[in-house]
Design an enzyme around this catalytic site. Structure first.
Site, PDB file in Angstrom:
ATOM      1  N   ALA A  70       0.808  -7.928  -6.260  1.00 14.96           N
ATOM      2  CA  ALA A  70       1.216  -6.921  -7.253  1.00 14.96           C
ATOM      3  C   ALA A  70       0.803  -5.517  -6.833  1.00 14.96           C
ATOM      4  CB  ALA A  70       0.618  -7.251  -8.613  1.00 14.96           C
ATOM      5  N   GLU A  71      -0.373  -5.407  -6.247  1.00 14.85           N
ATOM      6  CA  GLU A  71      -0.912  -4.085  -5.903  1.00 14.85           C
ATOM      7  C   GLU A  71      -0.233  -3.467  -4.677  1.00 14.85           C
ATOM      8  OE1 GLU A  71      -2.904  -2.099  -7.435  1.00 14.85           O
ATOM      9  OE2 GLU A  71      -3.768  -3.379  -8.956  1.00 14.85           O
TER      10      GLU A  71
END
Length: 190
Positions: A70-71
């Site tokens: 996600a990051e």
């Protein structure tokens, strides 16, 4: 005349069988390509570091992988518009503070681009947030994204953290939780 009908009927059966075979091949190719695409969307790089530091800081390795996906999408050189750096998108101040707590010597901003250090700091920080927010993954993720002081303020107003005022944080939590389920399904031997 009977012979001709049989031939036309045979041709029809052959075309029908060929159509079915082609459909089966197209479906099989689509399934295979879809599988390849899923692994490209949800890669699992840096397994050794993820496994090592998730064990050291008692964090689920699938959770760490979901956060990294996600990051940064597993891009070790990623830098956010807000200045977060590396795989786990560590903010410079957080990195410096965490490095002091962990005992990383000769810390500099550039080490946040090194997978080993970035994952170590990220796992430590996730463990810190887990302890701070009683192991509630939703609160941990909200704090990882928006900062623990924001989450503390939100909890005063909403004890269950049901109404997160930052749409980005709400979406982030959902994204990581979805990633987590996908990682558990794709990499069941990790």
């Amino acid at each position: 005349m009977t012979r001709r009908r049989t031939s036309a009927r045979d041709d029809y059966k052959k075309r029908k069988a060929w159509t079915i075979v082609c459909l089966i091949l197209v479906c099989a190719a689509a399934i295979l390509l879809r599988g390849v695409a899923v692994y490209k969307l949800y890669p699992l790089k840096y397994q050794e570091q993820i496994k090592q530091y998730s064990e050291v800081y008692n964090i689920d390795a699938y959770f760490v992988s979901a956060v990294i996906c996600a990051e940064s999408g597993f891009d070790q050189q990623a830098i956010s518009s807000k200045g977060a750096i590396g795989l786990m998108q560590i903010m410079p101040d957080t990195g410096e503070w965490a490095a002091g707590k962990i005992g990383i010597e000769n810390y500099s901003l550039s080490v946040l681009n090194e997978p080993d250090t970035n994952i170590q700091i990220g796992c430590w920080y996730l463990g810190y947030l887990r302890d701070k927010f009683d192991g509630d993954p939703r609160k941990v993720l909200a704090a990882y994204n928006a900062g623990p002081s924001n989450v503390g303020d939100w909890l005063v107003e909403d004890s269950g953290l049901e109404n997160i005022p930052f749409e980005e944080t709400d979406s982030y939590i959902e994204k990581v939780q979805n990633n987590y389920e996908i990682y558990k399904g794709l990499y069941n031997d990790f």
